[in-house]
Design a protein around this motif. Structure first.
Motif, PDB file in Angstrom:
ATOM      1  N   MET A   1       0.844  -1.200   0.000  1.00 28.30           N
ATOM      2  CA  MET A   1       0.000   0.000   0.000  1.00 28.30           C
ATOM      3  C   MET A   1       0.878   1.249   0.000  1.00 28.30           C
ATOM      4  N   ASN A   2       0.517   2.196  -0.839  1.00 26.11           N
ATOM      5  CA  ASN A   2       1.306   3.399  -1.003  1.00 26.11           C
ATOM      6  C   ASN A   2       0.695   4.560  -0.230  1.00 26.11           C
ATOM      7  N   GLU A   3       1.562   5.525   0.099  1.00 23.75           N
ATOM      8  CA  GLU A   3       1.064   6.754   0.701  1.00 23.75           C
ATOM      9  C   GLU A   3       0.260   7.525  -0.347  1.00 23.75           C
ATOM     10  N   LEU A   4      -0.805   8.176   0.085  1.00 24.79           N
ATOM     11  CA  LEU A   4      -1.631   8.934  -0.842  1.00 24.79           C
ATOM     12  C   LEU A   4      -0.851  10.123  -1.399  1.00 24.79           C
ATOM     13  N   THR A   5      -0.901  10.280  -2.706  1.00 19.94           N
ATOM     14  CA  THR A   5      -0.244  11.410  -3.350  1.00 19.94           C
ATOM     15  C   THR A   5      -1.102  12.657  -3.183  1.00 19.94           C
ATOM     16  N   LYS A   6      -0.506  13.716  -2.659  1.00 19.90           N
ATOM     17  CA  LYS A   6      -1.261  14.933  -2.421  1.00 19.90           C
ATOM     18  C   LYS A   6      -1.359  15.760  -3.701  1.00 19.90           C
ATOM     19  N   VAL A   7      -2.525  16.342  -3.909  1.00 19.31           N
ATOM     20  CA  VAL A   7      -2.744  17.203  -5.067  1.00 19.31           C
ATOM     21  C   VAL A   7      -3.331  18.522  -4.581  1.00 19.31           C
ATOM     22  N   GLU A   8      -3.258  19.528  -5.422  1.00 17.85           N
ATOM     23  CA  GLU A   8      -3.776  20.846  -5.063  1.00 17.85           C
ATOM     24  C   GLU A   8      -5.185  21.014  -5.629  1.00 17.85           C
ATOM     25  N   THR A   9      -6.144  21.248  -4.749  1.00 15.61           N
ATOM     26  CA  THR A   9      -7.530  21.469  -5.161  1.00 15.61           C
ATOM     27  C   THR A   9      -8.105  22.641  -4.369  1.00 15.61           C
ATOM     28  N   THR A  10      -9.295  23.047  -4.740  1.00 16.95           N
ATOM     29  CA  THR A  10     -10.035  24.055  -3.993  1.00 16.95           C
ATOM     30  C   THR A  10     -11.387  23.476  -3.603  1.00 16.95           C
ATOM     31  N   LEU A  11     -12.126  24.210  -2.794  1.00 17.58           N
ATOM     32  CA  LEU A  11     -13.459  23.769  -2.402  1.00 17.58           C
ATOM     33  C   LEU A  11     -14.328  23.508  -3.637  1.00 17.58           C
ATOM     34  N   LYS A  12     -14.202  24.350  -4.654  1.00 17.79           N
ATOM     35  CA  LYS A  12     -15.015  24.208  -5.870  1.00 17.79           C
ATOM     36  C   LYS A  12     -14.771  22.876  -6.561  1.00 17.79           C
ATOM     37  N   ASP A  13     -13.548  22.352  -6.444  1.00 22.94           N
ATOM     38  CA  ASP A  13     -13.228  21.071  -7.084  1.00 22.94           C
ATOM     39  C   ASP A  13     -13.978  19.906  -6.454  1.00 22.94           C
ATOM     40  N   TRP A  14     -14.513  20.102  -5.253  1.00 19.14           N
ATOM     41  CA  TRP A  14     -15.212  19.029  -4.543  1.00 19.14           C
ATOM     42  C   TRP A  14     -16.722  19.197  -4.582  1.00 19.14           C
ATOM     43  N   GLU A  15     -17.195  20.234  -5.261  1.00 19.37           N
ATOM     44  CA  GLU A  15     -18.633  20.463  -5.395  1.00 19.37           C
ATOM     45  C   GLU A  15     -19.140  19.821  -6.684  1.00 19.37           C
ATOM     46  N   THR A  16     -20.280  19.169  -6.629  1.00 18.64           N
ATOM     47  CA  THR A  16     -20.851  18.533  -7.811  1.00 18.64           C
ATOM     48  C   THR A  16     -21.895  19.445  -8.451  1.00 18.64           C
ATOM     49  N   ASP A  17     -22.432  18.979  -9.586  1.00 13.92           N
ATOM     50  CA  ASP A  17     -23.479  19.745 -10.253  1.00 13.92           C
ATOM     51  C   ASP A  17     -24.872  19.379  -9.733  1.00 13.92           C
ATOM     52  N   GLN A  18     -24.916  18.554  -8.685  1.00 14.51           N
ATOM     53  CA  GLN A  18     -26.197  18.119  -8.135  1.00 14.51           C
ATOM     54  C   GLN A  18     -26.773  19.169  -7.178  1.00 14.51           C
ATOM     55  N   GLU A  19     -28.070  19.360  -7.239  1.00 13.81           N
ATOM     56  CA  GLU A  19     -28.740  20.252  -6.295  1.00 13.81           C
ATOM     57  C   GLU A  19     -28.726  19.608  -4.911  1.00 13.81           C
ATOM     58  N   VAL A  20     -28.202  20.346  -3.931  1.00 16.75           N
ATOM     59  CA  VAL A  20     -28.147  19.817  -2.568  1.00 16.75           C
ATOM     60  C   VAL A  20     -29.543  19.868  -1.982  1.00 16.75           C
ATOM     61  N   ARG A  21     -30.070  18.709  -1.648  1.00 19.69           N
ATOM     62  CA  ARG A  21     -31.473  18.622  -1.244  1.00 19.69           C
ATOM     63  C   ARG A  21     -31.606  18.067   0.178  1.00 19.69           C
ATOM     64  N   TRP A  22     -31.435  18.952   1.127  1.00 18.68           N
ATOM     65  CA  TRP A  22     -31.803  18.694   2.517  1.00 18.68           C
ATOM     66  C   TRP A  22     -32.787  19.791   2.928  1.00 18.68           C
ATOM     67  N   CYS A  23     -33.439  19.594   4.037  1.00 19.62           N
ATOM     68  CA  CYS A  23     -34.364  20.622   4.506  1.00 19.62           C
ATOM     69  C   CYS A  23     -33.599  21.924   4.777  1.00 19.62           C
TER      70      CYS A  23
ATOM     71  N   LEU B   1      -6.171  18.674   3.062  1.00 21.28           N
ATOM     72  CA  LEU B   1      -5.527  17.367   3.213  1.00 21.28           C
ATOM     73  C   LEU B   1      -4.686  17.004   1.990  1.00 21.28           C
ATOM     74  N   GLY B   2      -4.862  17.765   0.909  1.00 22.68           N
ATOM     75  CA  GLY B   2      -4.209  17.398  -0.338  1.00 22.68           C
ATOM     76  C   GLY B   2      -4.870  16.202  -0.994  1.00 22.68           C
ATOM     77  N   ALA B   3      -6.152  15.976  -0.675  1.00 19.48           N
ATOM     78  CA  ALA B   3      -6.864  14.810  -1.192  1.00 19.48           C
ATOM     79  C   ALA B   3      -7.074  14.933  -2.703  1.00 19.48           C
ATOM     80  N   ASP B   4      -7.109  13.792  -3.360  1.00 18.37           N
ATOM     81  CA  ASP B   4      -7.261  13.710  -4.802  1.00 18.37           C
ATOM     82  C   ASP B   4      -8.661  13.165  -5.108  1.00 18.37           C
ATOM     83  N   PRO B   5      -9.513  13.925  -5.803  1.00 15.48           N
ATOM     84  CA  PRO B   5     -10.857  13.423  -6.121  1.00 15.48           C
ATOM     85  C   PRO B   5     -10.845  12.089  -6.854  1.00 15.48           C
ATOM     86  N   ALA B   6      -9.806  11.863  -7.653  1.00 14.52           N
ATOM     87  CA  ALA B   6      -9.713  10.617  -8.426  1.00 14.52           C
ATOM     88  C   ALA B   6      -9.303   9.437  -7.561  1.00 14.52           C
TER      89      ALA B   6
END
Length: 341
Positions: free
Chosen positions: A1-23, A42-47
């Motif tokens: 098992m390898n260490e996770l490779t860190k990548v540079e992202t922003t909050l927008k990179d983690w938002e989807t095109d789905q309408e958030v539907r909670w009350c 965290l340097g998390a990679d969406p992929a």
């Protein structure tokens, strides 16, 4: 098992095109934003990230995170997440569940992912009610909770999620709440832990259990009702501005906590306990503290890593295949086989 490779992202990179539907006003919105803000830090990679959920309001989460995800079946998210982690140990796996999904039909599955110590972050949203199915009482609902399923008040004694996690053998246990500015720090600590990291997140259900956590989560006077724990730091709470500081002292003779006043900032003279996140007995005492006489313990309560389940499985697989031909095609053709022309 390898260490996770860190990548540079922003909050927008983690938002989807789905309408958030909670009350409107649901605490899940705040948790979603806390996670989306934390992932870039965290340097998390969406992929290389996977969010897995069961059934419930919280379980809509994978739709709103721009990564891989599975919206699975009631209570079985831990089983799916375990399978994903074993199939690809290098994936960064987040499990999203609720007090109903994770502690009723899913209690058995949650117990096993904790005792096995599968390396993933487990976020249990606790709103002390069944929200998606319209307000029935849940395993964490307080006694006398009036709901469609308990119109005269619940007589059940509620489950304590963090006590459950410790009892199941969890090596990381933490608490936070939806709108807390400290929630991202708790998520970061969980992610840094190698193994099953359990985070109970108190979440306000605006419709069926509104403001049930205001007794400790409401902003006004929160410093007197919240104990944010930091490893190696004294267990202090109270108003820093006015100097009205209190702390938890461990009565060694009776093996229980008591609240003490801290005069002139001298917590040592007051005998205030220093938090040791590696002390399992201390963690058990903290998660069982009755709120009211004591503040609500929040932050990282227990953090003591141990070898992970998938590392043991991979090592066993390597031993089993050592010196052998592991070609699936050859194994299928071995022995009695024939070719159809």
């Amino acid at each position: 098992m390898n260490e996770l490779t860190k990548v540079e992202t922003t909050l927008k990179d983690w938002e989807t095109d789905q309408e958030v539907r909670w009350c409107p006003g649901c605490g899940d919105y705040a948790i979603l934003k806390a996670v989306q803000r934390t992932l870039p830090q965290l340097g998390a990679d969406p992929a290389n990230t996977c969010f897995i959920s069961g059934i419930g309001c919280s379980s809509r989460f994978p739709y709103y995170i721009e990564s891989y995800g599975f919206h699975t079946i009631h209570g079985r998210a831990p089983a799916f997440a375990t399978g994903v982690k074993l199939a690809n140990p290098d994936l960064d796996v987040w499990l999203v569940t609720g007090d109903g999904d994770g502690l009723s039909i899913g209690g058995n599955h949650l117990m096993h992912v904790l005792r096995r110590n599968v390396n993933m972050q487990i976020m249990l949203f606790n709103n002390e009610i069944y929200g998606l199915t319209k307000g029935q009482y849940s395993p964490t609902s307080r006694e006398n909770t009036r709901s469609p399923s308990t119109p005269l008040g619940s007589v059940d004694h509620p489950t304590n999620p963090c006590a459950f996690a410790l009892g199941a053998g969890a090596r990381f246990v933490a608490r936070g709440f939806d709108v807390s500015k400290n929630l991202p720090d708790v998520l970061k600590a969980a992610h840094a832990h190698k193994g099953a990291a359990f985070i109970e997140i108190f979440q306000n259900c605006i419709v069926y259990n509104k403001d049930v956590f205001d007794d400790f989560a409401a902003p006004k006077g929160a410093e007197d009702r919240q104990l944010w724990l930091t490893h190696g730091e004294p267990m202090l709470f109270g108003n820093q501005k006015t100097g009205e500081i209190k702390g938890l002292k461990l009565d060694a003779a009776n093996f229980r906590f008591e609240v003490v006043d801290v005069v002139d900032g001298d917590w040592q003279a007051a005998g205030v306990q220093v938090h040791d996140a590696t002390n399992r007995m201390l963690a058990h005492m903290l998660v069982e503290l009755p709120f009211g006489p004591f503040p609500m313990p929040l932050g990282v309560i227990y953090d003591d890593p141990a070898p992970t389940y998938e590392s043991a499985v991979m090592a066993e697989k390597a031993r089993a295949s050592e010196g052998k031909d592991t070609s699936l095609a050859k194994l299928l053709a071995k022995g009695q086989s024939w070719t159809v022309e």
